[in-house]
Design an enzyme around this catalytic site. Structure first.
Site, PDB file in Angstrom:
ATOM      1  N   GLU A   9      35.043  52.422  44.956  1.00 26.13           N
ATOM      2  CA  GLU A   9      33.746  52.885  44.509  1.00 26.13           C
ATOM      3  C   GLU A   9      32.633  52.339  45.411  1.00 26.13           C
ATOM      4  OE1 GLU A   9      31.516  51.045  41.827  1.00 26.13           O
ATOM      5  OE2 GLU A   9      30.177  52.781  41.907  1.00 26.13           O
ATOM      6  N   CYS A  98      39.737  48.454  37.014  1.00 27.93           N
ATOM      7  CA  CYS A  98      38.398  48.067  37.482  1.00 27.93           C
ATOM      8  C   CYS A  98      37.922  46.791  36.782  1.00 27.93           C
ATOM      9  CB  CYS A  98      37.411  49.196  37.230  1.00 27.93           C
ATOM     10  SG  CYS A  98      35.813  48.839  37.952  1.00 27.93           S
ATOM     11  N   ASN A 199      50.318  47.920  45.668  1.00 27.54           N
ATOM     12  CA  ASN A 199      48.962  47.783  46.201  1.00 27.54           C
ATOM     13  C   ASN A 199      48.486  46.332  46.124  1.00 27.54           C
ATOM     14  OD1 ASN A 199      45.774  48.141  44.769  1.00 27.54           O
ATOM     15  ND2 ASN A 199      46.129  48.611  46.910  1.00 27.54           N
TER      16      ASN A 199
HETATM   17  C1  LIG Z   1      34.494  47.771  46.725  1.00 29.46           C
HETATM   18  C2  LIG Z   1      35.725  48.168  45.941  1.00 29.46           C
HETATM   19  C3  LIG Z   1      35.669  49.268  45.110  1.00 29.46           C
HETATM   20  C4  LIG Z   1      36.805  49.658  44.376  1.00 29.46           C
HETATM   21  N1  LIG Z   1      36.734  50.770  43.573  1.00 29.46           N
HETATM   22  C5  LIG Z   1      37.846  51.173  42.875  1.00 29.46           C
HETATM   23  C6  LIG Z   1      37.835  52.370  42.089  1.00 29.46           C
HETATM   24  O1  LIG Z   1      36.846  53.116  42.025  1.00 29.46           O
HETATM   25  N2  LIG Z   1      38.960  52.687  41.406  1.00 29.46           N
HETATM   26  C7  LIG Z   1      40.095  51.904  41.449  1.00 29.46           C
HETATM   27  O2  LIG Z   1      41.091  52.228  40.810  1.00 29.46           O
HETATM   28  N3  LIG Z   1      40.132  50.787  42.220  1.00 29.46           N
HETATM   29  C8  LIG Z   1      39.049  50.415  42.923  1.00 29.46           C
HETATM   30  N4  LIG Z   1      39.117  49.307  43.725  1.00 29.46           N
HETATM   31  C9  LIG Z   1      40.401  48.592  43.886  1.00 29.46           C
HETATM   32  C10 LIG Z   1      41.160  49.139  45.097  1.00 29.46           C
HETATM   33  O3  LIG Z   1      41.532  50.482  44.904  1.00 29.46           O
HETATM   34  C11 LIG Z   1      42.433  48.308  45.389  1.00 29.46           C
HETATM   35  O4  LIG Z   1      43.231  48.334  44.247  1.00 29.46           O
HETATM   36  C12 LIG Z   1      42.111  46.858  45.746  1.00 29.46           C
HETATM   37  O5  LIG Z   1      41.069  46.786  46.709  1.00 29.46           O
HETATM   38  C13 LIG Z   1      43.355  46.132  46.301  1.00 29.46           C
HETATM   39  O6  LIG Z   1      43.858  46.814  47.431  1.00 29.46           O
HETATM   40  P1  LIG Z   1      43.556  46.300  48.932  1.00 29.46           P
HETATM   41  O7  LIG Z   1      43.952  44.854  48.993  1.00 29.46           O
HETATM   42  O8  LIG Z   1      44.404  47.196  49.800  1.00 29.46           O
HETATM   43  O9  LIG Z   1      42.085  46.470  49.152  1.00 29.46           O
HETATM   44  C14 LIG Z   1      38.002  48.908  44.473  1.00 29.46           C
HETATM   45  C15 LIG Z   1      38.041  47.788  45.323  1.00 29.46           C
HETATM   46  C16 LIG Z   1      36.933  47.405  46.052  1.00 29.46           C
HETATM   47  C17 LIG Z   1      37.021  46.202  46.961  1.00 29.46           C
END
Ligand SMILES: Cc1cc2nc3c(=O)[nH]c(=O)nc-3n(C[C@H](O)[C@H](O)[C@H](O)COP(=O)(O)O)c2cc1C
Length: 308
Positions: A9, A98, A199
């Site tokens: 987001e 979230c 993830n």
């Molecule tokens: C700035 C930000 C916004 C995110 N917005 C969402 C979202 O809208 N919906 C969701 O399911 N996860 C959201 N997440 C979580 C990510 O989809 C993901 O699960 C999390 O960053 C871990 O994965 P990564 O280590 O590859 O970043 C958000 C994460 C971040 C850092």
């Protein structure tokens, strides 16, 4: 192996999806969440967060984009899910991860991980409402305060008929602090037949391998890692070398070619600065350059520095 671009987001919007899927390696994108309260949202809300719906729900390089919903009311989520699918979304993703306070206060996102029964009701209502050929996926964390309910939650999600489950391998209390507990995903796989996507905390191809080994899960979702290294999915899937800083700068410059109307020209500078926060992790040069460009507010100045 399938790689999904994580919903983020305020960060991964349609332009970022366009850019990253053009670099390649992604099989599916999930939108930023659409917040559902007690209302059937108008089509324009879905088009705003997912303009790809106007283009067959794919990015310009042809990668499908699925709408994510966040909320607590099974029936309203179901009605909005039907609308999103009617507008062209290839299935629906439901957000139960979230951590944001405002979202959790109104009982959406990770707070629902305290209530397996509500998870069940939501997924069941959405699954029953959406045509059978449209997948309903859920995205969870390992829990809210701790992992005590994770297997119960997974059981509820399975019983409710979800088609796919993404597990961000941390609790809400863990926030985004490393590590991600990929071993937990292996335990989850023992209690469900739903295909799982692992993830969390994948920043390079070695992390991806380790995550696959520990989770027993081939399919991955990557978020921040793809912003830190734009061709991360290609390095994982097709053994590409990580993009050089020079190539990354060229990508940042080409991003300035995206025109955004009615944002008073702030879009590009703001997004580039936000993007640099992630790039700094992979490219030491980004740290130095950020000091220089953070004082500028218009796109031309920033492009000049990047292109120099
Ligand atoms: C700035 C930000 C916004 C995110 N917005 C969402 C979202 O809208 N919906 C969701 O399911 N996860 C959201 N997440 C979580 C990510 O989809 C993901 O699960 C999390 O960053 C871990 O994965 P990564 O280590 O590859 O970043 C958000 C994460 C971040 C850092």
């Amino acid at each position: 192996m399938k790689i999904v671009l994580a919903p983020m987001e305020g960060v991964v919007d349609h332009l970022m999806r366009d850019m990253l899927t053009r670099v390649g390696g992604f099989d599916l994108c999930i939108t930023e969440f659409v917040r559902v309260v007690e209302q059937l949202l108008p089509a324009k809300t879905f088009y705003r967060l997912c303009p790809e719906l106007l283009n067959g729900a794919v990015t310009s390089s042809g990668v499908p984009v699925r709408v994510q919903l966040l909320g607590q009311h099974p029936q309203w989520l179901a009605e909005n899910a039907v609308r999103a699918v009617e507008l062209g979304s290839p299935g629906i993703d439901l957000n139960f991860g979230c951590p944001a306070k405002t979202v959790n206060k109104s009982k959406g996102g990770a707070v629902l991980l305290k209530e397996p029964e509500t998870l069940y009701q939501i997924i069941k209502a959405v699954r029953d409402a959406v045509p059978k050929d449209q997948p309903v996926s859920a995205k969870i964390r390992l829990g809210f305060d701790d992992t005590s309910l994770v297997l119960e939650n997974v059981d509820a999600i399975t019983q409710a008929g979800a088609d796919l489950l993404t597990v961000h391998a941390r609790t809400k209390a863990d926030g985004y602090r490393p590590p991600a507990y990929w071993e937990w995903i292996a335990k989850i796989k023992e209690v469900t037949d739903i295909p799982i996507i692992a993830n969390g905390e994948i920043w390079n191809a070695d992390d991806a391998k380790l995550c696959q080994q520990r989770s027993g899960c081939e399919n991955l979702m990557i978020g921040r890692g793809a912003l830190a290294m734009p061709n991360l999915a290609q390095t994982i899937k097709n053994n590409h070398a990580p993009m050089s800083w020079q190539q990354t700068k060229e990508l940042l410059v080409s991003y300035s070619g995206y025109e955004i109307y009615s944002d008073k020209g702030r879009y590009y500078p703001n997004r580039i600065k936000q993007w640099f926060n992630y790039l700094k992790r992979q490219y030491p040069e980004a740290e130095t350059m950020f000091v220089e460009l953070k004082k500028f507010k218009n796109a031309d100045d920033i492009v000049r520095i990047l292109a120099a």
